[in-house]
Design a protein around this motif. Sequence first.
Motif, mmCIF file in Angstrom:
data_model
loop_
_atom_site.group_PDB
_atom_site.id
_atom_site.type_symbol
_atom_site.label_atom_id
_atom_site.label_comp_id
_atom_site.label_asym_id
_atom_site.label_seq_id
_atom_site.Cartn_x
_atom_site.Cartn_y
_atom_site.Cartn_z
ATOM 1 N N VAL A 4 -32.950 -18.424 22.706
ATOM 2 C CA VAL A 4 -33.711 -17.898 21.575
ATOM 3 C C VAL A 4 -35.133 -18.443 21.623
ATOM 4 O O VAL A 4 -35.337 -19.633 21.875
ATOM 5 C CB VAL A 4 -33.047 -18.292 20.235
ATOM 6 C CG1 VAL A 4 -33.896 -17.875 19.052
ATOM 7 C CG2 VAL A 4 -31.659 -17.664 20.134
ATOM 8 N N PRO A 7 -37.185 -17.940 15.579
ATOM 9 C CA PRO A 7 -36.105 -18.024 14.583
ATOM 10 C C PRO A 7 -35.535 -16.682 14.175
ATOM 11 O O PRO A 7 -34.335 -16.561 13.920
ATOM 12 C CB PRO A 7 -36.791 -18.735 13.404
ATOM 13 C CG PRO A 7 -37.866 -19.565 14.028
ATOM 14 C CD PRO A 7 -38.371 -18.729 15.174
ATOM 15 N N SER A 10 -32.356 -15.160 15.656
ATOM 16 C CA SER A 10 -31.042 -15.691 15.297
ATOM 17 C C SER A 10 -30.149 -14.613 14.688
ATOM 18 O O SER A 10 -28.920 -14.749 14.660
ATOM 19 C CB SER A 10 -31.184 -16.868 14.320
ATOM 20 O OG SER A 10 -31.830 -16.450 13.126
ATOM 21 N N VAL A 21 -26.550 -21.461 20.047
ATOM 22 C CA VAL A 21 -27.820 -21.340 20.772
ATOM 23 C C VAL A 21 -27.864 -22.435 21.829
ATOM 24 O O VAL A 21 -27.835 -23.622 21.507
ATOM 25 C CB VAL A 21 -29.024 -21.482 19.818
ATOM 26 C CG1 VAL A 21 -30.337 -21.486 20.595
ATOM 27 C CG2 VAL A 21 -29.015 -20.355 18.793
ATOM 28 N N PHE A 24 -33.214 -23.163 22.429
ATOM 29 C CA PHE A 24 -34.251 -22.672 21.525
ATOM 30 C C PHE A 24 -35.579 -23.167 22.067
ATOM 31 O O PHE A 24 -35.821 -24.370 22.156
ATOM 32 C CB PHE A 24 -34.049 -23.166 20.093
ATOM 33 C CG PHE A 24 -35.155 -22.713 19.166
ATOM 34 C CD1 PHE A 24 -35.365 -21.369 18.913
ATOM 35 C CD2 PHE A 24 -36.009 -23.634 18.563
ATOM 36 C CE1 PHE A 24 -36.395 -20.934 18.086
ATOM 37 C CE2 PHE A 24 -37.041 -23.215 17.732
ATOM 38 C CZ PHE A 24 -37.232 -21.866 17.490
ATOM 39 N N SER A 26 -38.764 -24.146 21.524
ATOM 40 C CA SER A 26 -39.575 -24.522 20.358
ATOM 41 C C SER A 26 -41.066 -24.309 20.560
ATOM 42 O O SER A 26 -41.818 -24.221 19.589
ATOM 43 C CB SER A 26 -39.308 -25.984 19.985
ATOM 44 O OG SER A 26 -39.814 -26.870 20.966
ATOM 45 N N TYR A 46 -36.319 -24.717 12.214
ATOM 46 C CA TYR A 46 -35.095 -25.259 12.797
ATOM 47 C C TYR A 46 -33.924 -25.109 11.812
ATOM 48 O O TYR A 46 -32.797 -24.801 12.223
ATOM 49 C CB TYR A 46 -35.273 -26.727 13.168
ATOM 50 C CG TYR A 46 -36.456 -27.008 14.073
ATOM 51 C CD1 TYR A 46 -36.784 -26.141 15.115
ATOM 52 C CD2 TYR A 46 -37.258 -28.138 13.898
ATOM 53 C CE1 TYR A 46 -37.870 -26.385 15.946
ATOM 54 C CE2 TYR A 46 -38.337 -28.393 14.722
ATOM 55 C CZ TYR A 46 -38.644 -27.520 15.732
ATOM 56 O OH TYR A 46 -39.720 -27.771 16.550
ATOM 57 N N LYS A 48 -33.517 -22.792 9.520
ATOM 58 C CA LYS A 48 -33.103 -21.390 9.488
ATOM 59 C C LYS A 48 -32.193 -21.071 10.672
ATOM 60 O O LYS A 48 -31.166 -20.394 10.526
ATOM 61 C CB LYS A 48 -34.330 -20.480 9.522
ATOM 62 C CG LYS A 48 -33.982 -18.998 9.563
ATOM 63 C CD LYS A 48 -35.222 -18.115 9.618
ATOM 64 C CE LYS A 48 -34.829 -16.642 9.685
ATOM 65 N NZ LYS A 48 -36.005 -15.741 9.770
ATOM 66 N N LEU A 49 -32.550 -21.586 11.828
ATOM 67 C CA LEU A 49 -31.767 -21.332 13.034
ATOM 68 C C LEU A 49 -30.377 -21.957 12.927
ATOM 69 O O LEU A 49 -29.370 -21.330 13.276
ATOM 70 C CB LEU A 49 -32.514 -21.899 14.241
ATOM 71 C CG LEU A 49 -32.011 -21.523 15.622
ATOM 72 C CD1 LEU A 49 -32.104 -20.013 15.847
ATOM 73 C CD2 LEU A 49 -32.802 -22.259 16.684
ATOM 74 N N ALA A 53 -26.644 -20.118 12.860
ATOM 75 C CA ALA A 53 -25.668 -20.409 13.918
ATOM 76 C C ALA A 53 -24.275 -20.676 13.364
ATOM 77 O O ALA A 53 -23.305 -20.740 14.123
ATOM 78 C CB ALA A 53 -26.135 -21.590 14.752
ATOM 79 N N VAL A 58 -26.646 -25.836 18.310
ATOM 80 C CA VAL A 58 -27.989 -25.299 18.539
ATOM 81 C C VAL A 58 -28.753 -26.352 19.343
ATOM 82 O O VAL A 58 -28.983 -27.458 18.862
ATOM 83 C CB VAL A 58 -28.731 -25.005 17.221
ATOM 84 C CG1 VAL A 58 -30.192 -24.649 17.500
ATOM 85 C CG2 VAL A 58 -28.052 -23.871 16.469
#
Length: 302
Positions: A4, A7, A10, A21, A24, A26, A46, A48-49, A53, A58
């Motif tokens: 990913v 965000p 997701s 995930v 991610f 970043s 982070y 929200k992700l 999940a 993640v």
Amino acid sequence: AANVALPRESDELATSGAEGVGLFRSEFLFLHQDTLPDEETQFQAYRKLLLAANNHRVVVRTLDIGGDKEVPALDLEKEQNPFLGYRAIRICLNRTDLFLVQLRALLRAAQYGALRIMFPMISSVDELRNAKQVLREARDLLDAEGVDYNPNVKVGIMVEIPVAAVCADVLAQEADFFSIGTNDLIQYSCAVDRINEKISYLYRPLHPGVLRLIAMTAKAANENGIECGVCGEMAGTPGMASVLCGLGVTNLSMSASAIPAAKADLAAHSYAECRELANSLLGAASAEDAENIFAEWREDAK
């Protein structure tokens, strides 16, 4: 698991069948921005992700810029060989002020799910130890300020530089998990710029040397009781899930759209068959020989 970059991606986790995930990126929070994202902005992204999940793991790769990823707000100097230069963990260990902001945000967000922190472009135990020291500093700062966070976050590394694969037995004693970045591992071990069309034919995922580095890394991880994943494009390439499984890899992360096919590939073969395939590829004399073995195996599997 899914790779990913933003965000909002997701939302694809549930529909793709992803089990969390695995990568991610970043740095996409930093790209194309006039200013650097502050701690609160990163924390919210982070969080929200992690919530999306739904308690699956993640893995957040810390800032991986340089090379082909430019961050205007950092105003980095142009380099003759940017892929071999000032990038990724090298920037973070030099700019600990920048690194601490990200690590603080990650530790705070880790209260909302199964977050793991992954350091990119690690080439030595010293680098890993130094990065973990900055993480301890971030914890100390949050403690001193009375800010809530999760102190029990697993910390792993990207294995994408050949020396890291060769020293995987030592690194496995310091890391909680490995994730092999096959894109750069192939590029660096084959000494080929993967975006240079004139030499792209030399970029060979099934080069026996590349496969041996992957197998070596997976073996070291297994012997030290840690997981070894792959998050490069190789994981999502048709048929490669079985190859990587046979080499000893325990986790795969790829673009969400590639997940159904990878699951079907694995479901169609026993582990013994995957091991047999991997051993045949490892015994090949050349990339061409390995590619022919793989093509025949794919044809027989239809």
